[in-house]
Design an enzyme around this catalytic site. Structure first.
Site, PDB file in Angstrom:
ATOM      1  N   GLY A   1     -32.496  -6.275 -43.069  1.00 50.08           N
ATOM      2  CA  GLY A   1     -31.305  -5.277 -43.132  1.00 50.08           C
ATOM      3  C   GLY A   1     -30.030  -5.769 -42.813  1.00 50.08           C
ATOM      4  CG  ASP A   2     -29.751  -6.043 -38.504  1.00 54.80           C
ATOM      5  OD1 ASP A   2     -29.313  -4.603 -38.693  1.00 54.80           O
ATOM      6  OD2 ASP A   2     -30.581  -6.140 -37.519  1.00 54.80           O
ATOM      7  CB  ALA A   3     -30.164 -11.024 -42.941  1.00 56.03           C
TER       8      ALA A   3
END
Length: 353
Positions: free
Chosen positions: A306-308
């Site tokens: 999700g951060d990516a």
């Protein structure tokens, strides 16, 4: 010599991930859930590093992998990965230890510049990452990260970077201790009509830190979250149908906003299912974007995916891509991440934008 400037300014909790696989026993023992995150409590401390020694829990019973983490820092590294050099800077608080050195090395590899506030004698934050199949459970202990001081933003080293930035990004985890700092940046962004983006980060953030979230929300131009976080938001807000992600995204998009010169964009990711995007400029025109599935055989783990996505999305936004292209870049980075161990990216670099 002129102070370097960066278009994207990120702030969050710098953590080193302590990652183990096949952690079903750990989930049961500590009452953890797959695809969830909780702040570490005293009962979780056996999972971590003790001064001078390791608890047996993770090190003796599981093969441990150390990976640079921290939600906003992961996104910042992803954005730096897709952007030209000297585009992204990251701010947070660390100790003066080897964990911080590990984070600096990872940032340098991806081209991310960091301006840490260093607390002498403190330990850099860590996050136990318990993997079960393609699922992950996160248990962060913030340590030095929660000792961040708002005054660092006005320091001679950081203040020019704040003034020069065009886009700001913060993860929801920072709301557990740094709401004043977020509000400071959010108000500056709104006053100068710059973009301020926030990630919901975890269900417990929107549930247990909802007051802090609501205080920051009026300054947010972009909200990114996943479907679990969106459902938690809807339940906490008392929406009649928490499962209706479109209704939730629309409600967030249309909630009060300080800077009305630009719309609020809400993006909800759903793993391999289509991503949902709602803009306050045309909230009835809901956009969905198919995700190109990664074969199960190629998925290593989902930690940091999700951060990516957020980093890819923001990176594309920095160079002026439209929202469709921003989502596409996010999908590409998320897909790359799940094929790596933890929140890491392919090397040599792959062209994304």
């Amino acid at each position: 010599m002129a102070t370097p400037t960066y278009k994207l300014f990120c702030i969050g909790n710098p953590l080193l991930d302590i990652q183990v696989r096949d952690g079903e026993t750990l989930l049961k023992k500590y009452g953890l859930k797959a695809d969830d995150a909780v702040l570490a409590e005293e009962k979780h401390m056996p999972m971590y590093v003790r001064p001078g020694a390791m608890y047996d829990e993770l090190v003796q019973d599981y093969p441990v992998t150390y990976v640079a983490g921290g939600a906003s820092q992961n996104a910042a590294r992803a954005a730096a990965y897709v952007l030209p050099p000297d585009s992204v800077v990251y701010v947070g608080c660390v100790g003066d230890d080897e964990f911080a050195d590990h984070l600096r090395a990872a940032n340098k590899r991806e081209g991310l510049h960091d301006r840490y506030l260093v607390k002498t004698g403190e330990k850099t934050g860590a996050c136990a990452v318990v993997l079960t199949g393609h699922h992950r459970s996160l248990v962060p202990t913030l340590r030095a990260a929660e000792k961040f001081e708002k005054s660092h933003l006005s320091s001679p080293e950081v203040a020019p970077l704040v003034d020069a930035a065009e886009i700001f990004y913060v993860d929801g985890y920072f709301l557990t201790h740094g709401t004043e700092s977020i509000l400071d940046l959010g108000k500056k962004a709104a006053a100068d009509s710059k973009v301020f983006a926030l990630n919901l980060s975890a269900p417990f953030i929107v549930q247990s830190f909802n007051a802090q979230l609501q205080s920051v929300l009026p300054y947010c131009d972009i909200i990114i979250g996943n479907e679990t976080e969106a459902k938690a938001y809807a339940s906490t807000a008392g929406f009649p149908e928490p499962q209706d992600l479109v209704a939730t995204a629309r409600a967030i998009a249309l909630s009060p906003k300080v800077n009305m010169s630009q719309p609020r964009i809400v993006v909800i990711t759903r793993g391999p299912e289509p991503t949902v995007l709602v803009s306050s400029a045309d909230s009835e025109n809901v956009k969905t974007y198919k995700v190109s599935p990664v074969p199960d055989s190629e998925i290593v783990d989902t930690n940091g995916a999700g951060d990516a996505f957020a980093g890819g999305f923001l990176g594309a936004l920095v160079v002026g891509k439209d929202l469709d292209e921003c989502v596409e870049a996010g999908h590409k980075m998320g897909a790359m991440c799940v094929q790596m161990v933890g929140p890491q990216f392919k090397w040599p670099k792959v062209q994304v934008l």
